[in-house]
Scaffold this motif. Structure first.
Motif, PDB file in Angstrom:
ATOM      1  N   VAL B 101       0.849  -1.207   0.000  1.00 43.00           N
ATOM      2  CA  VAL B 101       0.000   0.000   0.000  1.00 43.00           C
ATOM      3  C   VAL B 101       0.881   1.252   0.000  1.00 43.00           C
ATOM      4  CG1 VAL B 101      -1.681   1.341   1.347  1.00 43.00           C
ATOM      5  CG2 VAL B 101      -1.985  -1.133   1.060  1.00 43.00           C
ATOM      6  N   GLN B 102       0.755   2.024  -1.072  1.00 39.07           N
ATOM      7  CA  GLN B 102       1.580   3.236  -1.224  1.00 39.07           C
ATOM      8  C   GLN B 102       0.844   4.489  -0.781  1.00 39.07           C
ATOM      9  OE1 GLN B 102       2.481   2.902  -5.374  1.00 39.07           O
ATOM     10  NE2 GLN B 102       3.872   1.166  -5.046  1.00 39.07           N
ATOM     11  N   GLU B 103      -0.464   4.523  -1.006  1.00 35.68           N
ATOM     12  CA  GLU B 103      -1.255   5.702  -0.636  1.00 35.68           C
ATOM     13  C   GLU B 103      -2.575   5.270  -0.010  1.00 35.68           C
ATOM     14  OE1 GLU B 103      -2.014   8.536  -3.811  1.00 35.68           O
ATOM     15  OE2 GLU B 103      -0.070   8.034  -4.728  1.00 35.68           O
ATOM     16  N   VAL B 104      -2.903   5.896   1.119  1.00 29.99           N
ATOM     17  CA  VAL B 104      -4.232   5.738   1.713  1.00 29.99           C
ATOM     18  C   VAL B 104      -4.894   7.114   1.699  1.00 29.99           C
ATOM     19  CG1 VAL B 104      -5.554   5.153   3.774  1.00 29.99           C
ATOM     20  CG2 VAL B 104      -3.488   3.848   3.218  1.00 29.99           C
ATOM     21  N   HIS B 105      -6.006   7.226   0.998  1.00 33.49           N
ATOM     22  CA  HIS B 105      -6.766   8.481   0.977  1.00 33.49           C
ATOM     23  C   HIS B 105      -7.922   8.347   1.965  1.00 33.49           C
ATOM     24  CE1 HIS B 105      -5.015  10.313  -2.793  1.00 33.49           C
ATOM     25  NE2 HIS B 105      -4.410   9.144  -2.663  1.00 33.49           N
ATOM     26  N   LEU B 106      -7.878   9.150   3.006  1.00 36.63           N
ATOM     27  CA  LEU B 106      -8.947   9.131   4.019  1.00 36.63           C
ATOM     28  C   LEU B 106      -9.890  10.289   3.721  1.00 36.63           C
ATOM     29  CD1 LEU B 106     -10.003   7.961   6.770  1.00 36.63           C
ATOM     30  CD2 LEU B 106      -8.675   9.756   7.889  1.00 36.63           C
ATOM     31  N   CYS B 107     -11.111   9.950   3.312  1.00 38.97           N
ATOM     32  CA  CYS B 107     -12.081  10.981   2.952  1.00 38.97           C
ATOM     33  C   CYS B 107     -13.173  11.010   4.028  1.00 38.97           C
ATOM     34  CB  CYS B 107     -12.643  10.670   1.572  1.00 38.97           C
ATOM     35  SG  CYS B 107     -13.535  12.050   0.862  1.00 38.97           S
ATOM     36  N   GLU B 108     -12.965  11.826   5.021  1.00 37.97           N
ATOM     37  CA  GLU B 108     -13.846  11.911   6.198  1.00 37.97           C
ATOM     38  C   GLU B 108     -14.493  13.298   6.196  1.00 37.97           C
ATOM     39  OE1 GLU B 108     -14.846  10.200   9.298  1.00 37.97           O
ATOM     40  OE2 GLU B 108     -15.956  12.095   9.318  1.00 37.97           O
ATOM     41  N   ILE B 109     -15.806  13.328   6.249  1.00 38.81           N
ATOM     42  CA  ILE B 109     -16.495  14.627   6.129  1.00 38.81           C
ATOM     43  C   ILE B 109     -16.264  15.520   7.355  1.00 38.81           C
ATOM     44  CG2 ILE B 109     -18.754  14.000   7.111  1.00 38.81           C
ATOM     45  CD1 ILE B 109     -19.955  15.368   4.501  1.00 38.81           C
ATOM     46  N   ASP B 110     -16.024  14.892   8.508  1.00 40.69           N
ATOM     47  CA  ASP B 110     -15.964  15.672   9.756  1.00 40.69           C
ATOM     48  C   ASP B 110     -14.556  15.620  10.363  1.00 40.69           C
ATOM     49  OD1 ASP B 110     -16.415  16.965  12.134  1.00 40.69           O
ATOM     50  OD2 ASP B 110     -18.190  15.771  12.681  1.00 40.69           O
ATOM     51  N   LYS B 111     -13.780  16.670  10.145  1.00 40.02           N
ATOM     52  CA  LYS B 111     -12.399  16.734  10.653  1.00 40.02           C
ATOM     53  C   LYS B 111     -12.340  16.583  12.174  1.00 40.02           C
ATOM     54  CE  LYS B 111      -8.166  19.558  10.263  1.00 40.02           C
ATOM     55  NZ  LYS B 111      -7.793  19.655  11.673  1.00 40.02           N
ATOM     56  N   ARG B 112     -13.390  16.955  12.873  1.00 34.13           N
ATOM     57  CA  ARG B 112     -13.379  16.879  14.334  1.00 34.13           C
ATOM     58  C   ARG B 112     -13.277  15.429  14.836  1.00 34.13           C
ATOM     59  NH1 ARG B 112     -10.956  19.665  16.827  1.00 34.13           N
ATOM     60  NH2 ARG B 112     -12.051  19.194  18.765  1.00 34.13           N
ATOM     61  N   VAL B 113     -13.794  14.471  14.058  1.00 34.51           N
ATOM     62  CA  VAL B 113     -13.644  13.063  14.450  1.00 34.51           C
ATOM     63  C   VAL B 113     -12.162  12.699  14.477  1.00 34.51           C
ATOM     64  CG1 VAL B 113     -14.200  10.669  13.887  1.00 34.51           C
ATOM     65  CG2 VAL B 113     -15.907  12.441  13.464  1.00 34.51           C
ATOM     66  N   VAL B 114     -11.449  13.051  13.443  1.00 30.67           N
ATOM     67  CA  VAL B 114     -10.013  12.751  13.365  1.00 30.67           C
ATOM     68  C   VAL B 114      -9.266  13.440  14.510  1.00 30.67           C
ATOM     69  CG1 VAL B 114      -7.942  12.924  11.926  1.00 30.67           C
ATOM     70  CG2 VAL B 114     -10.166  12.467  10.856  1.00 30.67           C
ATOM     71  N   ASP B 115      -9.536  14.717  14.704  1.00 34.94           N
ATOM     72  CA  ASP B 115      -8.818  15.476  15.737  1.00 34.94           C
ATOM     73  C   ASP B 115      -9.054  14.896  17.131  1.00 34.94           C
ATOM     74  OD1 ASP B 115      -7.952  17.139  13.734  1.00 34.94           O
ATOM     75  OD2 ASP B 115      -9.426  18.719  14.139  1.00 34.94           O
ATOM     76  N   LEU B 116     -10.301  14.600  17.449  1.00 27.79           N
ATOM     77  CA  LEU B 116     -10.629  14.070  18.782  1.00 27.79           C
ATOM     78  C   LEU B 116     -10.003  12.695  19.008  1.00 27.79           C
ATOM     79  CD1 LEU B 116     -14.379  14.888  19.570  1.00 27.79           C
ATOM     80  CD2 LEU B 116     -12.343  15.772  20.717  1.00 27.79           C
TER      81      LEU B 116
END
Lengths: 283, 283
Positions: B101-116
């Motif tokens: 796996v060379q690239e993982v594209h994470l397409c998450e609508i809500d940045k706050r989920v990632v940050d928390l």
């Protein structure tokens, strides 16, 4: 008026289930335990013993088919079956699906479980009055000890290892069961959830390894049990779980549609656990 | 002071779970949803979105390993992966276990989920900052539509079909995903519980049958999800789920111990459903 029944799970700290109930159909205290039957909003009728959910009409087939059909289809010719516990009658119903089965001995310590289920949950308990069924309201551990070399199949359809069923999770009981089986007999027992109760299961498997050439664990889905599943030990004096199942099902005359969960494939796959659990239990 | 968090399960009437929590670590409302993180008594940290449990440290491995490793090990050479949703980072962690796996594209609508999750649950989210990971805080359905013939694997790691994830359970989204895959690509999506949500699953399988030569459903145990399990669709443009897995695992250089749930055997077993469900979904 609907309200929520809250399960107090002594063996799973920090998690509990709530089931919406519309009516309490029965509530009493027997010599052995507290018994309740409820009507629920979406799961049919529900039996509760000492505040722990035993079964609902919605998913009891999964538990009863898998605890019974796996040993029954693994055995070459099951004629005489002992069920220890199992007062709700679901295991009796499953055993009677096999024409080869001539006698089912139900050894349930608490007659009130049988009576209440016959009255309120006949879809599960109704076959307890079949002429092939012999009810013994006695201590299952003593019964097994006093009937050596008698049964083709023993099913230990017990509640959790707290209260009246505690003795059914101890080595002397497994030794009695091994001795109560004929030389190609199979013992299947209720054996908890491999993600929540690995320690209990490993102890049961250690008993099995001392007593039986084949000692395995398998599981099925039961949404209303803690963690949504339940497992079983499979202790066999001769035949492995997958040795005869294709042939036995083909020759049984039982239609696939008589089972909601059990199938030849589901039977075989039920013994495959997640990677870390396989390593923990078997290496 | 411990208290009980009660899940309100809009998609499962009449049943709900309670988890004992000791501390609320975060609670906020983003543009899209309500977000909470709790410390629990026995399940580690827990993420809750719009009052629905998304994951706990106790059992998130089961969900994330199975939604990711099954398509990854079924594909001959996964290099470019799209994760739609998945802001908790667990799926990112799983994809990065593969050297191919060379690239993982994470397409998450809500940045706050990632940050928390980065702040409070680093065991799950910590790999989101890896240089192979590209975060896009955008609408996943639009992203898939705008990137034809791009990905080897698409993983739709979404919440339930109520609220922001509703569009991810509709036919046009599946069509976009099929088009965003290369000619041997595989799509895996969160697809609910086969005992509680058979109607939703049959609709998803009907989408799959129209778009892919291989359209299947598989599942795993997750004690903190409704009914204790969760399933996934497996929609593949070329390879069946069990065609390459033995060879791919042997050649991957990944040790069995890197997975708590996934194994070659558990991968194969996950597609075997109870008898009545197999008949309902596939005949």
């Amino acid at each position: 008026m609907a309200e929520w029944f809250t399960e107090q799970l002594a063996i799973v700290p920090g998690m509990r289930a709530q089931i919406e109930v519309t009516k309490k159909l029965a509530s009493e205290r027997s010599q052995f335990q507290k018994l309740e039957v409820y009507e629920t909003t979406s799961l049919g009728r529900m039996l509760v013993l000492d505040d722990v959910i035993q079964c609902t009409e919605f998913d009891e087939q999964s538990y009863h088919e898998m605890i019974c059909q796996v040993p029954l289809f693994a055995h070459p010719n099951p004629q005489k079956v002992l069920i220890i516990g199992g007062g709700d009658g679901g295991s009796v119903r499953e055993c009677l699906k096999h024409k080869s089965v001539q006698e089912v001995h139900l050894c349930e310590i608490d007659k009130r479980v049988v009576d209440l289920c016959l009255e309120h949950i006949p879809s599960m308990a109704g076959k307890v009055t079949d002429p092939r069924v012999h009810c013994h309201y006695e201590d299952g551990a003593a019964w097994a000890k006093n009937h050596p070399d008698t049964y083709d199949i023993i099913i230990v359809d017990s509640s959790d290892p707290i209260g009246p069923a505690e003795v059914l999770f101890q080595f002397p009981f497994y030794e009695s069961c091994r001795n109560a089986l004929k030389s190609d007999g199979i013992l299947a027992t209720q054996a908890e959830n491999f993600l929540l109760h690995a320690k209990i299961i490993k102890e049961l498997l250690s008993f099995g390894k001392k007593l039986f050439p084949i000692s395995r664990y398998y599981y099925t889905q039961v949404p209303t049990y803690p963690g949504g599943m339940i497992g079983f030990t499979f202790f066999s004096r001769k035949h492995a779980h997958d040795e005869l199942v294709d042939k036995r099902f083909a020759e049984s005359g039982i239609k696939a549609e008589e089972f909601r969960f059990w199938s030849v494939d589901f039977h075989k796959k039920a013994f495959t656990l997640p990677g870390a659990t396989m390593r923990d239990f078997y290496s």
